[in-house]
Design a protein around this motif. Structure first.
Motif, PDB file in Angstrom:
ATOM      1  N   PHE A   1      45.941  46.455  92.010  1.00 56.82           N
ATOM      2  CA  PHE A   1      44.960  45.956  91.414  1.00 56.82           C
ATOM      3  C   PHE A   1      43.985  46.616  92.097  1.00 56.82           C
ATOM      4  O   PHE A   1      42.758  47.249  91.349  1.00 56.82           O
ATOM      5  N   GLU A   2      43.568  47.048  93.529  1.00 61.29           N
ATOM      6  CA  GLU A   2      42.405  47.573  93.970  1.00 61.29           C
ATOM      7  C   GLU A   2      42.339  48.964  93.414  1.00 61.29           C
ATOM      8  O   GLU A   2      41.215  49.472  93.717  1.00 61.29           O
ATOM      9  N   GLU A   3      43.426  49.800  93.216  1.00 64.26           N
ATOM     10  CA  GLU A   3      43.594  50.973  92.818  1.00 64.26           C
ATOM     11  C   GLU A   3      42.480  51.050  91.516  1.00 64.26           C
ATOM     12  O   GLU A   3      42.053  52.253  91.233  1.00 64.26           O
TER      13      GLU A   3
ATOM     14  N   LEU B   1      41.091  38.482  95.022  1.00 70.33           N
ATOM     15  CA  LEU B   1      40.622  39.785  94.268  1.00 70.33           C
ATOM     16  C   LEU B   1      39.165  39.494  93.698  1.00 70.33           C
ATOM     17  O   LEU B   1      38.141  40.072  93.729  1.00 70.33           O
TER      18      LEU B   1
ATOM     19  N   ILE C   1      39.816  48.911  90.632  1.00 67.84           N
ATOM     20  CA  ILE C   1      38.810  48.388  90.572  1.00 67.84           C
ATOM     21  C   ILE C   1      37.400  49.271  90.995  1.00 67.84           C
ATOM     22  O   ILE C   1      37.665  50.251  91.936  1.00 67.84           O
ATOM     23  N   ASN C   2      36.485  49.418  90.300  1.00 64.09           N
ATOM     24  CA  ASN C   2      35.234  50.444  90.595  1.00 64.09           C
ATOM     25  C   ASN C   2      34.075  49.676  90.010  1.00 64.09           C
ATOM     26  O   ASN C   2      34.133  48.738  89.957  1.00 64.09           O
TER      27      ASN C   2
ATOM     28  N   THR D   1      34.206  47.785  86.863  1.00 63.15           N
ATOM     29  CA  THR D   1      34.974  46.280  86.794  1.00 63.15           C
ATOM     30  C   THR D   1      34.490  45.193  86.752  1.00 63.15           C
ATOM     31  O   THR D   1      33.440  44.883  87.779  1.00 63.15           O
TER      32      THR D   1
ATOM     33  N   VAL E   1      48.948  43.552  95.429  1.00 58.06           N
ATOM     34  CA  VAL E   1      47.388  43.597  95.401  1.00 58.06           C
ATOM     35  C   VAL E   1      46.750  45.146  95.532  1.00 58.06           C
ATOM     36  O   VAL E   1      45.712  45.140  94.842  1.00 58.06           O
ATOM     37  N   GLU E   2      47.425  45.951  96.088  1.00 60.49           N
ATOM     38  CA  GLU E   2      46.843  47.179  96.326  1.00 60.49           C
ATOM     39  C   GLU E   2      46.992  47.827  94.816  1.00 60.49           C
ATOM     40  O   GLU E   2      45.873  48.855  94.618  1.00 60.49           O
TER      41      GLU E   2
ATOM     42  N   LYS F   1      36.792  38.468  96.396  1.00 59.26           N
ATOM     43  CA  LYS F   1      36.100  39.844  97.178  1.00 59.26           C
ATOM     44  C   LYS F   1      35.237  40.560  96.348  1.00 59.26           C
ATOM     45  O   LYS F   1      34.335  41.272  96.879  1.00 59.26           O
ATOM     46  N   TYR F   2      35.615  40.843  95.315  1.00 56.95           N
ATOM     47  CA  TYR F   2      34.739  41.948  94.283  1.00 56.95           C
ATOM     48  C   TYR F   2      33.865  41.293  93.118  1.00 56.95           C
ATOM     49  O   TYR F   2      33.246  41.840  92.581  1.00 56.95           O
TER      50      TYR F   2
ATOM     51  N   GLN G   1      46.591  35.534  95.174  1.00 52.15           N
ATOM     52  CA  GLN G   1      46.274  37.029  95.060  1.00 52.15           C
ATOM     53  C   GLN G   1      45.101  37.220  93.970  1.00 52.15           C
ATOM     54  O   GLN G   1      44.163  38.222  94.669  1.00 52.15           O
TER      55      GLN G   1
END
Length: 403
Positions: free
Chosen positions: A156-158, A191, A160-161, A164, A153-154, A194-195, A187
């Motif tokens: 993906f999070e790299e 995401l 996301i801004n 996104t 998952v990390e 969360k976002y 997963q």
């Protein structure tokens, strides 16, 4: 002369179709071409669909409603319920193929400059539709050596801004045949929640899953019901690519309202296609079983055959009817061109889709091809022999030491 638009210049060519003129030229020279490049099934359309086409008794072939006929949408709800996808007719908008569903989903939810995260390799037309919407694709890499499984998952999070807006998946996957696990789908759900992202899920190959693993639809994910936009099509389910009938399905009323504006602007989905698609929902279970069993046999034939060719590797696809294979060549597009322009074995050659066109990362997939196992087994076996002979003769072959 006036300039071509930026969109026109940025629009990618289809890796599936761009070599078609070379294939036609080969045929004109009398060479038989085995088409492994395109997901055009050769299995028959359901007889009930063909009968409906033959027995159309109308005085006028009129516009249909912009969202598609209600009778068809009602009948679709019963089809989806077999997969525990619980939707109403009002949640469904009929489109001109799954491609229009993707385009309208993008146009209705994304602003120019917005970003979509898509695992790569990915269906090439997603990139084209993103260009049409002025959006940007951000890819999350999967690798052939890991069977195209999603990264942690990390990763993906790299990506996301603040720009996104969405994640898009194809499950089972085109071009890799990968089937997302429950863990991976959860997963993605976490995401999205969360976002507060959209989740576009292309699920046109749900009938073709070859493992004991369950099919997890995006519609099964709890807590993100208003974030999910499901993409569907009858093209592969019923071998009805040419009738151009797809669907966009979402419980998000605001998204449906926006999509309907685009639907009204293009007037209506195909009338005759809807008649055939609605009738095809009556196909007996024996139809699905026979088609499924045939793809199981073709998959085994192709994957076993590929992995017996020296220097070739393909993971075992778990769904759909595609695989991405690594070849011992320096450039798969040049190899595919060479197969059509310069090579034949006993008057035959093969056409494949260079996999680089399914990636956006420069240089990725350069030695890979996407292969569709949509030919009968006899033809697949022959195509594999021709491919083996082509690789033996190819001047750009890479040796084991160079690989």
């Amino acid at each position: 002369m006036p300039d071509i638009s930026i969109r026109g210049l940025e629009m990618p060519q289809s890796p599936i179709r761009k070599l078609a003129p070379l294939a036609q030229a080969a045929k004109d020279r009398g060479i038989r071409v085995y088409h492994l490049n395109i997901g055009q099934p050769d299995l028959p359309t359901p007889q009930c669909g063909l009968d409906a086409l033959k027995h159309i008794d109308r005085k006028v072939l009129e516009y249909s409603p912009s969202q598609g006929y209600r009778s068809y949408r009602e009948k679709l709800t019963r089809y989806y319920s077999k997969y525990d996808i619980n939707v109403t007719a009002d949640d469904i908008i009929i489109t001109s193929g799954g491609s229009e569903a993707v385009l309208f989903a993008f146009m209705s939810t994304l602003n120019p400059g917005d970003e979509i995260i898509i695992p790569e390799p990915a269906y090439a037309n997603y990139m084209a539709f993103a260009v049409s919407a002025g959006a940007t694709i951000r890819t999350i890499a999967t690798t052939i050596d890991e069977g195209f499984a999603l990264p942690r998952v990390e990763k993906f999070e790299e990506l996301i801004n603040e720009r996104t807006k969405a994640i898009m998946i194809c499950n089972p996957n085109n071009p890799t045949g990968y089937l997302y696990t429950r863990r991976e789908m959860n997963q993605i759900r976490d995401l999205v929640k969360k976002y507060d992202l959209y989740l576009f899920s292309d699920e046109v190959y749900r009938e073709y899953i070859y493992t004991g693993s369950p099919y997890i639809s995006a519609m099964h994910l709890q807590g993100i019901e208003n974030n999910v936009v499901l993409i569907d099509s009858v093209s592969k389910r019923y071998s009805e690519c040419g009738i151009r009938i797809g669907a966009l399905i979402t419980k998000n009323a605001e998204v449906r309202k926006a999509v309907m504006k685009f639907c009204q602007a293009r007037l209506s989905p195909p009338l005759i296609g809807q008649i055939v698609a609605e009738a095809s929902l009556d196909a007996p279970e024996s139809y699905y079983r026979e088609v499924y069993d045939e793809y199981v046999e073709r998959r085994k034939c192709l994957i076993d055959g590929l992995n017996r060719i020296p220097g070739v590797y393909s993971p075992i696809p778990m769904g759909a009817f595609y695989t991405v294979a690594k070849l011992p060549v320096d450039d798969s597009e040049e190899f595919c061109r060479w197969c059509l322009e310069e090579f034949s074995y006993e008057g035959e050659t093969v056409m494949m889709a260079p996999a680089a066109g399914f990636y956006t990362t420069p240089g990725a997939g350069r030695n890979q091809v996407r292969i569709a196992y949509v030919l009968k087994r006899q033809d697949l076996e022959r195509a594999l022999l021709v491919l083996r002979k082509a690789l033996e003769a190819y001047p750009g072959r890479v040796t084991d030491e160079e690989a």
